[in-house]
Scaffold this motif. Structure first.
Motif, PDB file in Angstrom:
ATOM      1  N   GLN A 110      43.159  64.488  29.299  1.00  0.00           N
ATOM      2  CA  GLN A 110      42.106  63.899  30.148  1.00  0.00           C
ATOM      3  C   GLN A 110      40.761  64.565  29.859  1.00  0.00           C
ATOM      4  O   GLN A 110      39.730  63.905  29.737  1.00  0.00           O
ATOM      5  CB  GLN A 110      42.465  64.078  31.635  1.00  0.00           C
ATOM      6  CG  GLN A 110      43.590  63.155  32.080  1.00  0.00           C
ATOM      7  CD  GLN A 110      44.309  63.649  33.329  1.00  0.00           C
ATOM      8  OE1 GLN A 110      43.819  64.517  34.051  1.00  0.00           O
ATOM      9  NE2 GLN A 110      45.471  63.095  33.589  1.00  0.00           N
ATOM     10  N   LYS A 169      49.526  69.437  29.437  1.00  0.00           N
ATOM     11  CA  LYS A 169      49.208  68.498  28.345  1.00  0.00           C
ATOM     12  C   LYS A 169      48.382  67.313  28.857  1.00  0.00           C
ATOM     13  O   LYS A 169      47.400  66.925  28.233  1.00  0.00           O
ATOM     14  CB  LYS A 169      50.497  68.010  27.683  1.00  0.00           C
ATOM     15  CG  LYS A 169      51.134  69.087  26.809  1.00  0.00           C
ATOM     16  CD  LYS A 169      52.299  68.544  26.043  1.00  0.00           C
ATOM     17  CE  LYS A 169      53.592  68.847  26.724  1.00  0.00           C
ATOM     18  NZ  LYS A 169      54.347  69.966  26.183  1.00  0.00           N
ATOM     19  N   ALA A 170      48.797  66.763  30.030  1.00  0.00           N
ATOM     20  CA  ALA A 170      48.075  65.594  30.551  1.00  0.00           C
ATOM     21  C   ALA A 170      46.626  65.975  30.879  1.00  0.00           C
ATOM     22  O   ALA A 170      45.689  65.238  30.561  1.00  0.00           O
ATOM     23  CB  ALA A 170      48.782  65.050  31.783  1.00  0.00           C
TER      24      ALA A 170
END
Ligand code: UTP
Length: 297
Positions: free
Chosen positions: A266, A261-262
């Motif tokens: 990004q 998810k991160a």
């Protein structure tokens, strides 16, 4: 010895994408989009630029949206044509695949990345092939796979894309044990999948590979490794003992782990800011939101 050209790429997309639940309950992870292009489109574009001519997808139950995505859409095309939306028509047409260039094979059970690649063995045949994981999205002046194909044309053998990661992150990757560092390329004397401790280096394998067909013979044995899965890394590591022709390739470019998810967020920010039609409004929004958060602290 003449080196055979790499013209086939395997896209293993049969995983369950659990980190993106509930979205992946009905939408394949590879169809999730960065701005307006699905992850899989970035992988296809990269493969085409590297000279790939045959695209082999290893799919599973629930991935039909992925197959539909590559179909032509006559109704949509006719509607865009009739309304004079030529710019959108051009975008749509750029996603069309030539007839017979794309093939799908099913992995009936998610037994691991190595097993997924093995499922494509009959379509790969007896030639070198690329493997691309669409959830690794890589930007740069020269597409990552193109860089690797150029390197492969010099060395032959098996080449894995590699990047330095923080030591604490090594437990999430296949990690290279390096015998000779030649700058862009390293010769590999061992590979460990997701080492729990004592990683041999901090050079991690990411989702681009050029492999020789003998890797498929190893995968034939269906040996399981880390996590009880049939690991591609283990089959590549076997090549070290049999032919000592495994290389890590330090690609030039920025890699986004869109399987997390991160990483996906990004990439969304980076791709949004790179778009001429969005960057002003989007960067203003980001500046404002960061300033508001700082003020609230
Ligand atoms: P991941 O480890 O990211 O697994 O697989 P996943 O299922 O896609 O996602 P999470 O971890 O549940 O969120 C890496 C790549 O290998 C493919 C996946 O589709 C992805 O492209 N894969 C993995 C297969 O094709 N088959 C498998 O059995 C396992």
């Amino acid at each position: 010895m003449s080196i055979k050209k790499v013209t086939k790429a395997v896209f293993p997309v049969a995983g369950m994408g659990t980190r993106f639940l509930p979205a992946t309950k009905s939408v394949p992870k590879e169809i999730l989009s960065l701005v307006d292009r699905p992850l899989v489109q970035y992988a296809i574009d990269e493969a085409r630029e590297a000279g790939i001519e045959e695209f082999i997808f290893v799919t599973s139950r629930g991935k039909s949206a992925l197959e539909d995505y590559f179909d032509v859409s006559p109704t949509l095309e006719a509607s865009l044509k009739a309304s004079g939306k030529d710019d959108l028509l051009k975008i749509l047409n750029s996603t069309n695949m030539d007839d017979g260039k794309i093939a799908y094979v099913r992995q009936h059970r998610a037994l691991g990345l190595g097993h997924a690649v093995w499922c494509a063995r009959r379509l790969i045949g007896d030639e070198p092939f690329a493997v691309m994981l669409p959830d690794d999205v890589i930007t740069g002046d020269t597409p990552c796979l193109k860089q690797m194909v150029e390197a492969y044309e010099q060395t032959g053998g098996n080449i894995v894309a590699a990047m330095e990661v923080p030591v604490e992150a090594t437990k999430s990757y296949g990690i290279l044990d390096v015998s000779e560092d030649m700058g862009n390329m390293v010769r590999v004397k061992g590979m460990v999948e997701k080492p729990k401790s004592n990683p041999p280096s901090n050079l991690a394998v990411i989702g681009r590979y050029i492999l020789t067909p003998s890797v498929l013979d190893t995968l034939d044995k269906k040996e399981t490794g880390a996590g009880g899965e049939i690991q591609l890394t283990d089959a590549i590591a076997k090549e070290i003992t049999t032919s000592n022709n495994v290389f890590g390739f330090r690609f030039r470019g920025e890699r986004y782990d869109c399987g997390s998810k991160a990483g996906f967020l990004q990439a969304t920010v980076a791709f949004g800011l790179a778009r001429d039609d969005l960057k002003d409004e989007f960067s203003q929004f980001l500046n404002d939101i960061v300033a508001a958060r700082k003020a609230a602290q």
